[in-house]
Design an enzyme around this catalytic site. Structure first.
Site, short mmCIF file in Angstrom:
data_model
loop_
_atom_site.label_atom_id
_atom_site.label_comp_id
_atom_site.label_asym_id
_atom_site.label_seq_id
_atom_site.Cartn_x
_atom_site.Cartn_y
_atom_site.Cartn_z
N HIS A 119 0.82 -1.21 0.00
CA HIS A 119 0.00 0.00 0.00
C HIS A 119 0.86 1.26 0.00
CE1 HIS A 119 0.62 -0.71 4.34
NE2 HIS A 119 0.45 0.59 4.50
N HIS A 140 1.00 5.38 1.36
CA HIS A 140 0.51 6.48 2.21
C HIS A 140 1.07 7.77 1.65
CE1 HIS A 140 -0.95 4.33 5.83
NE2 HIS A 140 -0.10 3.39 5.43
N TYR A 191 2.51 9.33 11.90
CA TYR A 191 1.98 8.01 11.55
C TYR A 191 2.64 7.49 10.27
CZ TYR A 191 -1.16 4.39 9.89
OH TYR A 191 -1.66 3.22 9.41
N GLN A 198 5.24 4.21 10.04
CA GLN A 198 4.50 3.08 9.49
C GLN A 198 5.38 1.88 9.22
OE1 GLN A 198 1.15 2.99 9.23
NE2 GLN A 198 1.30 0.86 8.65
#
Length: 127
Positions: free
Chosen positions: A44, A46, A108, A112
């Protein structure tokens, strides 16, 4: 913003992973946007991105995903054109506006990778 490769396959690794950061920054610049923070995980992406009010968020996200998929197909898939039916990214994405919580979101994203490694190690002990 968060989005994933199709079928959440772990396709974002090695040379592709390092190269995609540059691709996303250039594509964002073309839409007068700026990626302020970003992290590519194997399954993924971000991004903390500043988008000017004249662009709809969906327009910029669609542009980033679409043009990056074409670039990946041409560069790593040996394709000269992005033929119909070739998709790299899954449909959809998660996006949220950031105001007072901007610093928390930045932290965050930065943390991660360490958190994902910690969770992977915990999963090894549960087997």
């Amino acid at each position: 913003m968060v989005f994933i490769p199709q079928y959440r396959r772990k396709a974002l690794y090695g040379q592709l992973r390092t190269h995609l950061g540059e691709v996303f920054r250039e594509l964002a610049r073309q839409k007068e946007s700026m990626i302020e923070e970003g992290h590519l995980r194997p399954d993924h992406v971000h991004l903390l991105i500043a988008i000017p009010p004249k662009y709809a968020v969906a327009q910029v996200v669609g542009y980033l995903k679409g043009k990056s998929a074409i670039h990946i197909a041409r560069t790593y898939g040996g394709k000269q054109r992005n033929f119909v039916g070739e998709h790299f990214w899954a449909r959809g994405y998660f996006v949220s506006t950031v105001g007072q919580d901007e610093q928390k979101i930045r932290q965050y994203i930065q943390q991660q990778e360490a958190e994902d490694k910690r969770l992977d190690q915990l999963a090894l002990f549960k087997k």
